[in-house]
Design a protein around this motif. Structure first.
Motif, PDB file in Angstrom:
ATOM      1  N   ALA A  94      -5.596 119.053 -18.872  1.00  0.00           N
ATOM      2  CA  ALA A  94      -6.525 119.819 -19.712  1.00  0.00           C
ATOM      3  C   ALA A  94      -5.755 120.855 -20.538  1.00  0.00           C
ATOM      4  N   ASP A  95      -4.766 121.497 -19.941  1.00  0.00           N
ATOM      5  CA  ASP A  95      -3.957 122.497 -20.650  1.00  0.00           C
ATOM      6  C   ASP A  95      -3.154 121.819 -21.767  1.00  0.00           C
ATOM      7  N   ARG A  96      -2.605 120.667 -21.465  1.00  0.00           N
ATOM      8  CA  ARG A  96      -1.810 119.955 -22.469  1.00  0.00           C
ATOM      9  C   ARG A  96      -2.677 119.449 -23.614  1.00  0.00           C
ATOM     10  N   LEU A  97      -3.897 119.047 -23.302  1.00  0.00           N
ATOM     11  CA  LEU A  97      -4.802 118.575 -24.360  1.00  0.00           C
ATOM     12  C   LEU A  97      -5.051 119.658 -25.396  1.00  0.00           C
ATOM     13  N   ASP A  98      -5.021 120.907 -24.959  1.00  0.00           N
ATOM     14  CA  ASP A  98      -5.298 122.004 -25.889  1.00  0.00           C
ATOM     15  C   ASP A  98      -4.134 122.272 -26.839  1.00  0.00           C
ATOM     16  N   ALA A  99      -3.005 121.617 -26.596  1.00  0.00           N
ATOM     17  CA  ALA A  99      -1.875 121.723 -27.538  1.00  0.00           C
ATOM     18  C   ALA A  99      -1.910 120.570 -28.534  1.00  0.00           C
ATOM     19  N   LEU A 100      -2.898 119.685 -28.400  1.00  0.00           N
ATOM     20  CA  LEU A 100      -2.991 118.502 -29.266  1.00  0.00           C
ATOM     21  C   LEU A 100      -4.227 118.558 -30.162  1.00  0.00           C
ATOM     22  N   GLY A 101      -4.299 117.616 -31.091  1.00  0.00           N
ATOM     23  CA  GLY A 101      -5.468 117.496 -31.961  1.00  0.00           C
ATOM     24  C   GLY A 101      -5.563 118.626 -32.975  1.00  0.00           C
ATOM     25  N   ALA A 102      -6.758 118.771 -33.537  1.00  0.00           N
ATOM     26  CA  ALA A 102      -6.981 119.807 -34.552  1.00  0.00           C
ATOM     27  C   ALA A 102      -6.656 121.185 -33.975  1.00  0.00           C
ATOM     28  N   ILE A 103      -7.037 121.382 -32.731  1.00  0.00           N
ATOM     29  CA  ILE A 103      -6.755 122.670 -32.085  1.00  0.00           C
ATOM     30  C   ILE A 103      -5.257 122.876 -31.943  1.00  0.00           C
ATOM     31  N   GLY A 104      -4.560 121.832 -31.570  1.00  0.00           N
ATOM     32  CA  GLY A 104      -3.101 121.915 -31.438  1.00  0.00           C
ATOM     33  C   GLY A 104      -2.432 122.296 -32.753  1.00  0.00           C
ATOM     34  N   ILE A 105      -2.940 121.756 -33.841  1.00  0.00           N
ATOM     35  CA  ILE A 105      -2.395 122.087 -35.167  1.00  0.00           C
ATOM     36  C   ILE A 105      -2.608 123.575 -35.454  1.00  0.00           C
ATOM     37  N   VAL A 106      -3.833 124.016 -35.233  1.00  0.00           N
ATOM     38  CA  VAL A 106      -4.146 125.433 -35.488  1.00  0.00           C
ATOM     39  C   VAL A 106      -3.289 126.336 -34.605  1.00  0.00           C
ATOM     40  N   ARG A 132      -6.111 112.540 -29.872  1.00  0.00           N
ATOM     41  CA  ARG A 132      -5.704 113.799 -30.513  1.00  0.00           C
ATOM     42  C   ARG A 132      -4.334 113.673 -31.182  1.00  0.00           C
ATOM     43  N   GLU A 133      -3.441 112.948 -30.544  1.00  0.00           N
ATOM     44  CA  GLU A 133      -2.114 112.766 -31.148  1.00  0.00           C
ATOM     45  C   GLU A 133      -2.250 111.969 -32.450  1.00  0.00           C
ATOM     46  N   HIS A 134      -3.109 110.968 -32.426  1.00  0.00           N
ATOM     47  CA  HIS A 134      -3.327 110.157 -33.621  1.00  0.00           C
ATOM     48  C   HIS A 134      -3.782 111.028 -34.792  1.00  0.00           C
ATOM     49  N   PHE A 135      -4.713 111.937 -34.498  1.00  0.00           N
ATOM     50  CA  PHE A 135      -5.203 112.834 -35.551  1.00  0.00           C
ATOM     51  C   PHE A 135      -4.075 113.723 -36.077  1.00  0.00           C
ATOM     52  N   MET A 136      -3.243 114.221 -35.167  1.00  0.00           N
ATOM     53  CA  MET A 136      -2.118 115.076 -35.598  1.00  0.00           C
ATOM     54  C   MET A 136      -1.130 114.322 -36.475  1.00  0.00           C
ATOM     55  N   ARG A 137      -0.877 113.080 -36.128  1.00  0.00           N
ATOM     56  CA  ARG A 137       0.058 112.275 -36.916  1.00  0.00           C
ATOM     57  C   ARG A 137      -0.519 112.017 -38.317  1.00  0.00           C
ATOM     58  N   THR A 138      -1.818 111.778 -38.379  1.00  0.00           N
ATOM     59  CA  THR A 138      -2.477 111.583 -39.668  1.00  0.00           C
ATOM     60  C   THR A 138      -2.353 112.851 -40.509  1.00  0.00           C
ATOM     61  N   PHE A 139      -2.611 113.986 -39.880  1.00  0.00           N
ATOM     62  CA  PHE A 139      -2.494 115.280 -40.563  1.00  0.00           C
ATOM     63  C   PHE A 139      -1.066 115.480 -41.096  1.00  0.00           C
ATOM     64  N   LEU A 140      -0.100 115.212 -40.239  1.00  0.00           N
ATOM     65  CA  LEU A 140       1.293 115.457 -40.601  1.00  0.00           C
ATOM     66  C   LEU A 140       1.714 114.575 -41.771  1.00  0.00           C
ATOM     67  N   GLN A 141       1.282 113.334 -41.714  1.00  0.00           N
ATOM     68  CA  GLN A 141       1.596 112.403 -42.800  1.00  0.00           C
ATOM     69  C   GLN A 141       1.036 112.900 -44.131  1.00  0.00           C
ATOM     70  N   GLN A 142      -0.240 113.283 -44.093  1.00  0.00           N
ATOM     71  CA  GLN A 142      -0.901 113.797 -45.293  1.00  0.00           C
ATOM     72  C   GLN A 142      -0.198 115.056 -45.795  1.00  0.00           C
ATOM     73  N   TYR A 143       0.114 115.947 -44.864  1.00  0.00           N
ATOM     74  CA  TYR A 143       0.786 117.214 -45.202  1.00  0.00           C
ATOM     75  C   TYR A 143       2.121 116.942 -45.895  1.00  0.00           C
ATOM     76  N   LEU A 144       2.919 116.060 -45.313  1.00  0.00           N
ATOM     77  CA  LEU A 144       4.245 115.779 -45.868  1.00  0.00           C
ATOM     78  C   LEU A 144       4.137 115.063 -47.207  1.00  0.00           C
ATOM     79  N   THR A 145       3.133 114.198 -47.332  1.00  0.00           N
ATOM     80  CA  THR A 145       2.905 113.521 -48.612  1.00  0.00           C
ATOM     81  C   THR A 145       2.576 114.546 -49.689  1.00  0.00           C
ATOM     82  N   GLU A 146       1.684 115.469 -49.360  1.00  0.00           N
ATOM     83  CA  GLU A 146       1.310 116.502 -50.334  1.00  0.00           C
ATOM     84  C   GLU A 146       2.510 117.369 -50.709  1.00  0.00           C
ATOM     85  N   CYS A 147       3.322 117.717 -49.729  1.00  0.00           N
ATOM     86  CA  CYS A 147       4.509 118.545 -49.999  1.00  0.00           C
ATOM     87  C   CYS A 147       5.459 117.810 -50.942  1.00  0.00           C
TER      88      CYS A 147
END
Ligand code: ADP
Ligand code: NI
Length: 207
Positions: free
Chosen positions: A125-137, A188-203
């Motif tokens: 449960a603690d590790r899950l909170d480091a992942l996903g949208a919450i993990g990004i924030v 949650r990891e899948h969502f983070m990877r999608t975010f990271l890809q989009q972020y790096l593409t935009e950069c």
């Protein structure tokens, strides 16, 4: 294992004690984090079983003396013992909770004592909170608090938030203890990877 009405009352008391103690701690690692860990731990326990009272107590108390807020000394187990002794909880239960609180951190992963089922649930449960949208924030909030940029294209000698994704966060899925936890981590990891890809593409698009 269901909780008795007395146990439910004790959880409410511990929750308010922890809330008061963490009041001064910033978002991302304050009571909001504890509440999300409690929620995820309940969800995982409903799937894999275990003593719900111990799971809830350890979730609530796992960061109550976080080293970051106590001159680098981890005091969660010590504070957990104090709080539970005051509430006259059974010694065996107090010891079990302290053992969980003392052994779930990522830092300790190579020399932690074996976790019980309840410990495995709270760690997931603690590790899950480091992942996903919450993990990004939380990663961004950490960076803001400690003056760490999120991304530095072309720079290799300075750690960034993006490095943290690779150094730690993308490793967590493989470290999950329970099937329920692993499934949630995957999502949650899948969502983070999608975010990271989009972020790096935009950069890159703006370079
Ligand atoms: P916890 O004790 O709740 O497991 P930590 O105290 O290790 O969490 O970290 C709190 C949050 O800050 C987590 O979301 C974590 O990913 C993030 N974080 C920790 N270290 C770093 C870092 N070096 N860079 C960016 N984010 C970090
Ligand atoms: Ni935590």
């Amino acid at each position: 294992m269901m909780m008795t009405p007395e146990q439910t009352q004790l959880i409410i008391k511990v929750e308010s004690i922890v809330q008061a103690r963490l009041e001064h701690q910033g978002a991302g690692h304050g009571f909001d984090h504890v509440q999300r860990v409690l929620k995820s731990a309940r969800l995982i326990q409903s799937s894999v079983g275990g003593d719900l009272f111990v799971v809830e107590l350890a979730s609530l108390l796992h960061d109550v003396g976080d080293a970051k807020f106590h001159e680098g000394v981890e005091r969660s187990a010590e504070f957990s013992n104090q709080i539970l002794e005051q509430l006259q909880i059974e010694p065996d239960c107090i010891a079990h909770v302290a053992k969980i609180v003392d052994n779930i951190s990522f830092r300790k992963r190579d020399h932690a004592e074996n976790l019980t089922l309840e410990g495995k649930i709270v760690q997931d449960a603690d590790r899950l909170d480091a992942l996903g949208a919450i993990g990004i924030v939380r990663t961004i909030e950490f960076g803001a608090a400690f003056d760490q940029p999120f991304y530095l294209p072309g720079v290799t000698d300075q750690k960034t938030g993006v490095d943290h994704f690779h150094d730690k966060l993308f490793k967590l899925r493989g470290l999950m203890n329970t099937t329920a936890g692993k499934n949630l981590a995957e999502n949650r990891e899948h969502f983070m990877r999608t975010f990271l890809q989009q972020y790096l593409t935009e950069c890159d698009a703006t370079e």
